[in-house]
Motif scaffolding. Structure first.
Motif, PDB file in Angstrom:
ATOM      1  N   SER A   1       0.891  -1.212   0.083  1.00  0.00           N
ATOM      2  CA  SER A   1      -0.038   0.286  -0.173  1.00  0.00           C
ATOM      3  C   SER A   1       0.834   1.395  -0.105  1.00  0.00           C
ATOM      4  CB  SER A   1      -0.871   0.150   1.359  1.00  0.00           C
ATOM      5  OG  SER A   1      -0.201   0.110   2.241  1.00  0.00           O
ATOM      6  N   THR A   2       0.414   2.213  -0.339  1.00  0.00           N
ATOM      7  CA  THR A   2       0.902   3.775  -0.269  1.00  0.00           C
ATOM      8  C   THR A   2      -0.201   4.748   0.209  1.00  0.00           C
ATOM      9  OG1 THR A   2       2.644   5.170  -1.538  1.00  0.00           O
ATOM     10  CG2 THR A   2       0.167   4.547  -2.485  1.00  0.00           C
ATOM     11  N   THR A   3       0.365   5.837   0.809  1.00  0.00           N
ATOM     12  CA  THR A   3      -0.588   6.729   1.378  1.00  0.00           C
ATOM     13  C   THR A   3      -0.332   8.062   0.573  1.00  0.00           C
ATOM     14  OG1 THR A   3      -0.702   5.592   3.520  1.00  0.00           O
ATOM     15  CG2 THR A   3      -1.464   8.088   3.483  1.00  0.00           C
ATOM     16  N   LEU A   4      -1.251   8.488   0.304  1.00  0.00           N
ATOM     17  CA  LEU A   4      -1.373   9.874  -0.693  1.00  0.00           C
ATOM     18  C   LEU A   4      -1.728  10.882   0.106  1.00  0.00           C
ATOM     19  CD1 LEU A   4      -2.335   8.707  -4.473  1.00  0.00           C
ATOM     20  CD2 LEU A   4      -0.046   8.861  -3.224  1.00  0.00           C
ATOM     21  N   SER A   5      -1.213  12.081   0.174  1.00  0.00           N
ATOM     22  CA  SER A   5      -1.463  13.102   0.935  1.00  0.00           C
ATOM     23  C   SER A   5      -2.015  14.315  -0.029  1.00  0.00           C
ATOM     24  CB  SER A   5      -0.357  13.769   1.662  1.00  0.00           C
ATOM     25  OG  SER A   5       0.270  12.925   2.644  1.00  0.00           O
ATOM     26  N   PHE A   6      -3.320  14.619   0.273  1.00  0.00           N
ATOM     27  CA  PHE A   6      -3.809  15.812  -0.623  1.00  0.00           C
ATOM     28  C   PHE A   6      -3.678  17.129   0.296  1.00  0.00           C
ATOM     29  CE2 PHE A   6      -5.303  11.967  -2.318  1.00  0.00           C
ATOM     30  CZ  PHE A   6      -5.630  12.078  -3.475  1.00  0.00           C
ATOM     31  N   SER A   7      -2.980  18.175  -0.209  1.00  0.00           N
ATOM     32  CA  SER A   7      -2.706  19.465   0.635  1.00  0.00           C
ATOM     33  C   SER A   7      -3.917  20.068   0.929  1.00  0.00           C
ATOM     34  CB  SER A   7      -1.939  20.025  -0.013  1.00  0.00           C
ATOM     35  OG  SER A   7      -2.220  20.784  -1.373  1.00  0.00           O
ATOM     36  N   THR A   8      -3.583  20.922   1.861  1.00  0.00           N
ATOM     37  CA  THR A   8      -4.857  22.132   2.233  1.00  0.00           C
ATOM     38  C   THR A   8      -4.435  23.308   1.295  1.00  0.00           C
ATOM     39  OG1 THR A   8      -4.749  21.304   4.420  1.00  0.00           O
ATOM     40  CG2 THR A   8      -5.753  23.356   4.026  1.00  0.00           C
ATOM     41  N   PRO A   9      -5.339  23.745   0.558  1.00  0.00           N
ATOM     42  CA  PRO A   9      -5.334  24.929  -0.007  1.00  0.00           C
ATOM     43  C   PRO A   9      -4.966  26.267   0.896  1.00  0.00           C
ATOM     44  CG  PRO A   9      -7.620  24.403   0.009  1.00  0.00           C
ATOM     45  CD  PRO A   9      -7.031  23.165   0.663  1.00  0.00           C
ATOM     46  N   GLU A  10      -4.019  27.054   0.010  1.00  0.00           N
ATOM     47  CA  GLU A  10      -3.699  28.282   0.526  1.00  0.00           C
ATOM     48  C   GLU A  10      -4.610  29.411   0.084  1.00  0.00           C
ATOM     49  OE1 GLU A  10       0.550  28.827   0.621  1.00  0.00           O
ATOM     50  OE2 GLU A  10       0.908  26.840   1.347  1.00  0.00           O
ATOM     51  N   ASN A  11      -4.719  30.597   0.706  1.00  0.00           N
ATOM     52  CA  ASN A  11      -5.411  31.661   0.269  1.00  0.00           C
ATOM     53  C   ASN A  11      -6.795  31.172  -0.493  1.00  0.00           C
ATOM     54  OD1 ASN A  11      -2.973  33.054   0.409  1.00  0.00           O
ATOM     55  ND2 ASN A  11      -2.100  32.360  -1.491  1.00  0.00           N
ATOM     56  N   VAL A  12      -7.410  30.767   0.137  1.00  0.00           N
ATOM     57  CA  VAL A  12      -9.053  30.514  -0.042  1.00  0.00           C
ATOM     58  C   VAL A  12      -9.663  31.771   0.206  1.00  0.00           C
ATOM     59  CG1 VAL A  12     -11.049  29.279   0.783  1.00  0.00           C
ATOM     60  CG2 VAL A  12      -8.988  28.296   1.180  1.00  0.00           C
ATOM     61  N   GLN A  13     -10.514  32.098  -0.957  1.00  0.00           N
ATOM     62  CA  GLN A  13     -11.200  33.453  -1.217  1.00  0.00           C
ATOM     63  C   GLN A  13     -12.613  33.118  -0.947  1.00  0.00           C
ATOM     64  OE1 GLN A  13     -10.020  35.238  -4.722  1.00  0.00           O
ATOM     65  NE2 GLN A  13     -11.411  37.127  -4.459  1.00  0.00           N
ATOM     66  N   PHE A  14     -13.147  32.254  -1.484  1.00  0.00           N
ATOM     67  CA  PHE A  14     -14.633  32.024  -1.262  1.00  0.00           C
ATOM     68  C   PHE A  14     -15.083  30.712  -0.750  1.00  0.00           C
ATOM     69  CE2 PHE A  14     -13.690  34.022  -5.783  1.00  0.00           C
ATOM     70  CZ  PHE A  14     -14.176  34.979  -5.489  1.00  0.00           C
ATOM     71  N   ALA A  15     -16.152  30.987   0.053  1.00  0.00           N
ATOM     72  CA  ALA A  15     -16.756  29.865   0.740  1.00  0.00           C
ATOM     73  C   ALA A  15     -17.510  28.894  -0.181  1.00  0.00           C
ATOM     74  CB  ALA A  15     -17.800  30.423   1.818  1.00  0.00           C
ATOM     75  N   GLY A  16     -17.949  27.597   0.111  1.00  0.00           N
ATOM     76  CA  GLY A  16     -18.481  26.907  -0.707  1.00  0.00           C
ATOM     77  C   GLY A  16     -18.069  25.269  -0.467  1.00  0.00           C
ATOM     78  N   THR A  17     -18.731  24.598  -1.021  1.00  0.00           N
ATOM     79  CA  THR A  17     -18.465  23.321  -1.177  1.00  0.00           C
ATOM     80  C   THR A  17     -17.626  22.983  -2.679  1.00  0.00           C
ATOM     81  OG1 THR A  17     -20.415  22.307   0.125  1.00  0.00           O
ATOM     82  CG2 THR A  17     -19.224  20.812  -1.119  1.00  0.00           C
ATOM     83  N   TYR A  18     -16.354  22.556  -2.412  1.00  0.00           N
ATOM     84  CA  TYR A  18     -15.582  22.208  -3.633  1.00  0.00           C
ATOM     85  C   TYR A  18     -15.483  20.975  -4.047  1.00  0.00           C
ATOM     86  CZ  TYR A  18     -13.826  27.064  -3.001  1.00  0.00           C
ATOM     87  OH  TYR A  18     -13.726  28.551  -3.000  1.00  0.00           O
ATOM     88  N   SER A  19     -15.430  20.553  -5.291  1.00  0.00           N
ATOM     89  CA  SER A  19     -15.371  18.846  -5.633  1.00  0.00           C
ATOM     90  C   SER A  19     -14.646  18.948  -6.939  1.00  0.00           C
ATOM     91  CB  SER A  19     -16.722  18.433  -5.358  1.00  0.00           C
ATOM     92  OG  SER A  19     -17.329  18.765  -6.579  1.00  0.00           O
ATOM     93  N   GLY A  20     -14.147  17.660  -6.899  1.00  0.00           N
ATOM     94  CA  GLY A  20     -13.295  17.366  -8.243  1.00  0.00           C
ATOM     95  C   GLY A  20     -12.981  15.683  -8.247  1.00  0.00           C
ATOM     96  N   THR A  21     -12.344  15.359  -9.077  1.00  0.00           N
ATOM     97  CA  THR A  21     -11.841  13.817  -8.975  1.00  0.00           C
ATOM     98  C   THR A  21     -10.625  13.771  -9.626  1.00  0.00           C
ATOM     99  OG1 THR A  21     -12.764  13.581 -11.206  1.00  0.00           O
ATOM    100  CG2 THR A  21     -14.138  12.967  -9.517  1.00  0.00           C
ATOM    101  N   VAL A  22     -10.166  12.737  -8.994  1.00  0.00           N
ATOM    102  CA  VAL A  22      -8.818  12.188  -9.712  1.00  0.00           C
ATOM    103  C   VAL A  22      -8.752  10.831 -10.069  1.00  0.00           C
ATOM    104  CG1 VAL A  22      -7.118  13.370  -8.354  1.00  0.00           C
ATOM    105  CG2 VAL A  22      -7.812  11.526  -7.457  1.00  0.00           C
ATOM    106  N   THR A  23      -8.383  10.293 -11.165  1.00  0.00           N
ATOM    107  CA  THR A  23      -8.550   9.013 -11.791  1.00  0.00           C
ATOM    108  C   THR A  23      -7.149   8.121 -11.566  1.00  0.00           C
ATOM    109  OG1 THR A  23     -10.142  10.175 -13.284  1.00  0.00           O
ATOM    110  CG2 THR A  23      -9.316   7.877 -13.881  1.00  0.00           C
ATOM    111  N   PHE A  24      -7.441   6.858 -11.284  1.00  0.00           N
ATOM    112  CA  PHE A  24      -6.324   5.952 -11.119  1.00  0.00           C
ATOM    113  C   PHE A  24      -6.580   4.967 -12.102  1.00  0.00           C
ATOM    114  CE2 PHE A  24      -6.819   8.102  -7.024  1.00  0.00           C
ATOM    115  CZ  PHE A  24      -5.331   8.526  -6.624  1.00  0.00           C
ATOM    116  N   GLU A  25      -5.532   4.492 -12.473  1.00  0.00           N
ATOM    117  CA  GLU A  25      -5.669   3.145 -13.667  1.00  0.00           C
ATOM    118  C   GLU A  25      -4.786   2.091 -13.102  1.00  0.00           C
ATOM    119  OE1 GLU A  25      -4.763   3.359 -18.167  1.00  0.00           O
ATOM    120  OE2 GLU A  25      -2.848   3.045 -17.472  1.00  0.00           O
ATOM    121  N   VAL A  26      -5.227   1.041 -12.999  1.00  0.00           N
ATOM    122  CA  VAL A  26      -4.486  -0.281 -12.389  1.00  0.00           C
ATOM    123  C   VAL A  26      -4.254  -1.132 -13.673  1.00  0.00           C
ATOM    124  CG1 VAL A  26      -4.853  -2.134 -11.104  1.00  0.00           C
ATOM    125  CG2 VAL A  26      -5.951  -0.045 -10.290  1.00  0.00           C
ATOM    126  N   SER A  27      -3.021  -1.486 -13.907  1.00  0.00           N
ATOM    127  CA  SER A  27      -2.680  -2.441 -14.852  1.00  0.00           C
ATOM    128  C   SER A  27      -1.715  -3.500 -14.425  1.00  0.00           C
ATOM    129  CB  SER A  27      -2.104  -1.595 -16.049  1.00  0.00           C
ATOM    130  OG  SER A  27      -0.745  -0.945 -15.615  1.00  0.00           O
TER     131      SER A  27
END
Length: 142
Positions: A111-137
């Motif tokens: 296994s491996t552990t990936l760290s997702f950084s805390t953003p700096e300079n947040v200007q707007f409130a809200g619920t932010y979302s997005g995705t990252v895609t992983f491929e297994v081969s």
């Protein structure tokens, strides 16, 4: 186990026989990728029960993001954006990078552990979302 044998009787010239023994093991593995992670947290990518052909390995790559340019960016419904980084240990991960390799000759679990950084300079409130895609081969080991 399937075993085939030869028949030998009193009239056989040769009084020995060979038995061919076979056993088939199908390749298998389970890779676990978390469904969600929040920025400022970690995500563990794991591979378990790795059984492959000799000389093969399971590879997990981060292959894309939900951003049009594959940037590490999340957005709100209103269009506000935040950027972040992903790290594997001390190494910054880029789109296309391998994040986990399990060589079947050496291990069955990893296994491996990936760290997702805390953003700096947040200007707007809200619920932010997005995705990252992983491929297994499964590929030939180096």
């Amino acid at each position: 186990i399937t075993v085939f044998a030869t028949q030998i009787n009193q009239d056989s010239n040769l009084q020995t026989g060979d038995t061919t023994i076979t056993y088939t093991v199908a390749p298998s593995y389970t890779v676990t990728i978390p469904a969600t992670v929040s920025l400022g947290e970690t995500a563990t990518i794991s591979a378990e029960g790795v059984i492959l052909n000799k000389g093969e390995q399971v590879i997990v790559r981060l292959t894309g993001t939900s951003d049009e340019s594959n940037a590490f960016k999340i957005t709100t419904a209103q269009g506000a954006e935040l950027t972040y980084t992903v790290k594997n240990g001390e190494n910054t991960v880029a789109v296309g990078d391998t994040v986990l390799v399990v060589n079947a000759d050496a291990a069955t679990d990893s296994s491996t552990t990936l760290s997702f950084s805390t953003p700096e300079n947040v200007q707007f409130a809200g619920t932010y979302s997005g995705t990252v895609t992983f491929e297994v081969s499964v590929e030939a080991a180096n």
